[in-house]
Structures are given as structure tokens and as C-alpha cells.
Design an enzyme around this catalytic site. Structure first.
Site, mmCIF file in Angstrom:
data_model
loop_
_atom_site.group_PDB
_atom_site.id
_atom_site.type_symbol
_atom_site.label_atom_id
_atom_site.label_comp_id
_atom_site.label_asym_id
_atom_site.label_seq_id
_atom_site.Cartn_x
_atom_site.Cartn_y
_atom_site.Cartn_z
ATOM 1 N N SER A 50 -6.064 15.284 0.732
ATOM 2 C CA SER A 50 -5.105 14.174 0.711
ATOM 3 C C SER A 50 -4.661 13.749 -0.683
ATOM 4 O O SER A 50 -3.616 13.103 -0.825
ATOM 5 C CB SER A 50 -5.698 12.958 1.431
ATOM 6 O OG SER A 50 -6.933 12.574 0.843
ATOM 7 N N ASP A 339 -5.588 2.311 -0.632
ATOM 8 C CA ASP A 339 -6.311 2.030 0.601
ATOM 9 C C ASP A 339 -7.801 2.137 0.278
ATOM 10 O O ASP A 339 -8.184 2.097 -0.888
ATOM 11 C CB ASP A 339 -5.865 2.954 1.746
ATOM 12 C CG ASP A 339 -6.045 4.439 1.433
ATOM 13 O OD1 ASP A 339 -6.847 4.778 0.534
ATOM 14 O OD2 ASP A 339 -5.389 5.271 2.085
ATOM 15 N N HIS A 342 -8.035 6.125 -1.368
ATOM 16 C CA HIS A 342 -7.107 6.775 -2.289
ATOM 17 C C HIS A 342 -6.615 5.834 -3.381
ATOM 18 O O HIS A 342 -6.261 4.690 -3.102
ATOM 19 C CB HIS A 342 -5.898 7.321 -1.517
ATOM 20 C CG HIS A 342 -6.264 8.228 -0.393
ATOM 21 N ND1 HIS A 342 -6.370 7.788 0.912
ATOM 22 C CD2 HIS A 342 -6.562 9.551 -0.380
ATOM 23 C CE1 HIS A 342 -6.714 8.809 1.689
ATOM 24 N NE2 HIS A 342 -6.845 9.881 0.936
#
Length: 364
Positions: A50, A339, A342
Site C-alpha cells: 500500500s 490513517d 499510512h
């Protein structure tokens, strides 16, 4: 009023990072990094998880996705593109710093154009990892499948520009490999999906897989690979919540696993440099600079490093970070993390500014 363009500072060794970042924050325009003479980097191409996923998971049936607000609130026009961030991610920022382009699209982007292929795409899939089990647990795109997409990519590039130019692009582009966090945080610790492994043997599995992946890239003609080590995963907000006790301290066992993996990854890449003629795999130490940002946020212009900006900041990530159930902090720029897992675009910019010159020069 003082002209910032002529602003200068004199820094001691102990304060060089603060000085560098002061210059970064005072400069409103971003200047591409100056490449060494004769060094040409035509494209940035990313594999992994990610951290460099720019939208590959958008059409995948998984909960590990973010193609909805508030993700992307600081992206161009406030659009959620599938990047696990408020804005851009490292693949984008590196491409911009190298003077290539400001956005690296996902390979599966339905709006992808032929010209986009020539300057780089991302094959990375949020939730993926070096352990083959890791992507299966959350139904995302494995590194092996990312490599299959790369085979398609090579053929498409050849059809556009011919064999010779295709070979040049593959050999001279900057390839990013960013994985390992989900193996440690999710597969090994949270889900306990590898009970037959202790930490030492599991991190060996990870480093062996990383080495094998780089070797496979080499077989396609790839020569310049920046392989990112694991971050201090025990200090990201969600892992503090899950493994840091009632005070939400950094989860030391997660961090020790990350450091052990890194200690094995770096020599693996050195070994490849000796056995694969012409390859230039570079180990990127992301652990130390990110750990320093987390421990000393004020030095880098941040206020909050133990919680994300989305929702409570303690656990919300992916589908849990949404505009229906999660509010957003008043000022994203004060947070290290977007978040619970991340970093923010601002944090990524700081990291890129600290790291880029250290490894680009090694590709000469």
C-alpha cells in the site's frame, strides 16, 4: 520583507535535518533532484504494498481499498484514486523529484494511456507482501501476479516503441520494491497465520523472497532496483493500539522483527550485486528516518505522531476510514500519519527529501 529565495543557514552536524527541512518548508516550488552527469532515468515503476499502491486495488474484491473519501482529500481536485494517503505516495513523489512526472498511475487504471506506460506505472497492491500467504489472507494482488502484469507491460511497451527502446526503458528505469510491513504486522503477529515459524525463520523467509523477486526482475532486464526495508511498524498507530498495551506505546516485538528483517535484506542485496552482472540493487533504510520523525515530530514540523488524522486515529484504515463514520482532523499537516497505518503526503515528502540523493547517486 525578507526574500526567502536568498535565505541561508549554517548548520552543525547535529542540526542538519532541521536545517534541511526548514529550507524545504520555506521553498514553495519543488525543484527536481539534480542527477549525476549521463544518468538517465526514463520511468519509475513500483511493486509491493500500500505504500506505493496508486489504485491497483480499486477493482479487486477486497476490504483493503481506499477509492473513496476522505482518502485523497489533498490529491489533485480532492479525488480518491486508491492511494492509501491524503494525497500522493512515494512513487509519485520520487517520479516528480526525478523530473519525470507528478503522478505514477496504477497499471490497471482504466484511463491509462500508452504514453503513461513509457514513464512508469505501479503494480503494487495494498495488503501484499513477501510471504505468499499475506496477499491471500486479504484477497489482493501477490508479488507473483504483479510480476505477471509486468510481463504484459513489457510487451505493450515493445509494441509502442520497439525492442531496443523497450530494453533501454527497462534497464534504466528506477524500480521500487516496497513490502514487508503487512507480513510482520498482519500475517505474523495479528493473524498468527505462520505458527510454524519463529521470528528469525520468518524474517529469513521474507528476505529470501525479496532476493528471489529482485532476481526475477533481473531476468527481464531490470538493473536499477531500490528495495525499501521495513519501517518501525510497531510505532504506526494501529499497531500501537493492537500491540502497545494500555498506553499505546510502540510494539517493541514488531519493531525488532522489522530490524531483524532489514539486517538480512541488506546483505542479500549486496550478494546479488556480486552474482548478477550489471544489477544495482540499493537497500533503502526507511526505518531510522521514520522512527526519528515519530519520536521527534516537532523537529520536522509535526505535532501528532501516535494517532492518524482519520477518525479516532487509533484503528481506522481502509474501509474503516470513510466519510460516513470517520471525521478528519482539522489540520492534516500536523499529523505524521493519515490513517492508522499510512503516513501523510507531508511525511512522505520529508522522507523523500532525506533519502533521494543518498540512493540515486549509487545508480551511476
Amino acid at each position: 520583507m525578507k526574500d526567502n529565495s536568498s535565505w541561508s543557514c549554517s548548520c552543525s552536524w547535529s542540526s542538519w535535518k532541521i536545517c534541511l527541512l526548514s529550507v524545504l518548508f520555506l521553498t514553495e516550488t519543488i525543484t527536481a533532484v539534480k542527477l549525476p552527469p549521463k544518468l538517465i532515468i526514463p520511468a519509475v515503476i513500483a511493486f509491493g504494498d500500500s505504500i506505493v499502491d496508486t489504485g491497483m486495488n480499486n477493482n479487486v474484491k477486497t476490504v483493503v481499498k481506499c477509492d473513496f473519501l476522505p482518502y485523497g482529500i489533498n490529491f489533485q481536485s480532492g479525488v480518491a484514486t486508491g492511494r492509501f494517503c491524503d494525497g500522493r505516495v512515494p512513487a509519485d513523489l520520487l517520479a516528480e523529484e526525478l523530473g519525470i512526472k507528478s503522478i505514477v498511475p496504477a497499471y490497471l487504471d482504466p484511463n491509462l494511456k500508452s504514453k503513461d506506460l513509457l514513464t512508469g506505472v505501479s503494480f503494487a497492491s495494498g495488503g501484499s507482501g513477501y510471504d505468499p500467504i499475506t496477499p491471500k489472507l486479504v484477497a489482493v494482488i501477490s508479488l507473483e501476479d504483479q510480476l505477471s502484469y509486468f510481463e504484459e507491460y513489457i510487451e505493450k511497451v515493445k509494441n509502442i516503441v520497439g525492442e531496443a527502446r523497450k530494453d533501454f526503458i527497462v534497464a534504466n528505469s528506477l524500480f521500487l520494491l516496497v513490502a514487508g510491513s503487512d507480513d510482520i504486522a498482519n500475517t505474523y503477529y495479528t493473524l498468527r497465520a505462520r505458527p510454524e515459524y519463529d521470528v528469525d525463520s520468518y524474517t529469513t523467509l521474507m528476505s529470501d523472497s525479496a532476493s528471489e523477486f529482485v532476481t526475477k526482475l533481473y531476468g527481464y532486464g531490470v538493473r536499477r532496483v531500490a528495495v525499501f526495508g521495513a519501517p518501525p511498524i510497531g510505532c504506526v498507530p494501529s499497531q500501537r493500539t493492537l500491540g502497545g498495551g494500555i498506553l499505546r506505546d510502540c510494539a517493541d516485538n514488531y519493531n525488532e522483527a522489522a530490524k531483524l528483517f532489514n539486517s538480512k535484506l541488506s546483505p542479500k542485496l549486496d550478494s546479488l550485486r556480486k552474482t548478477l552482472p550489471g544489477i544495482k540493487p540499493i537497500y533503502i533504510n526507511i526505518y531510522d528516518p521514520l522512527f526519528d520523525i515519530i519520536q521527534n515530530p516537532a523537529n520536522y514540523g509535526f505535532e501528532v505522531s501516535n494517532k492518524g488524522c482519520c477518525g479516532t486515529g487509533a484503528i481506522e484504515v481502509a474501509v474503516l476510514c470513510n466519510k460516513i463514520t470517520s471525521s478528519v482532523c482539522p489540520d492534516v499537516s500536523t499529523h505524521v500519519f493519515w490513517d492508522s497505518y499510512h503516513p501523510t503526503e507531508k511525511t512522505y515528502k520529508v522522507l523523500v527529501s532525506l533519502l533521494i540523493n543518498k540512493f540515486v547517486n549509487q545508480f551511476v
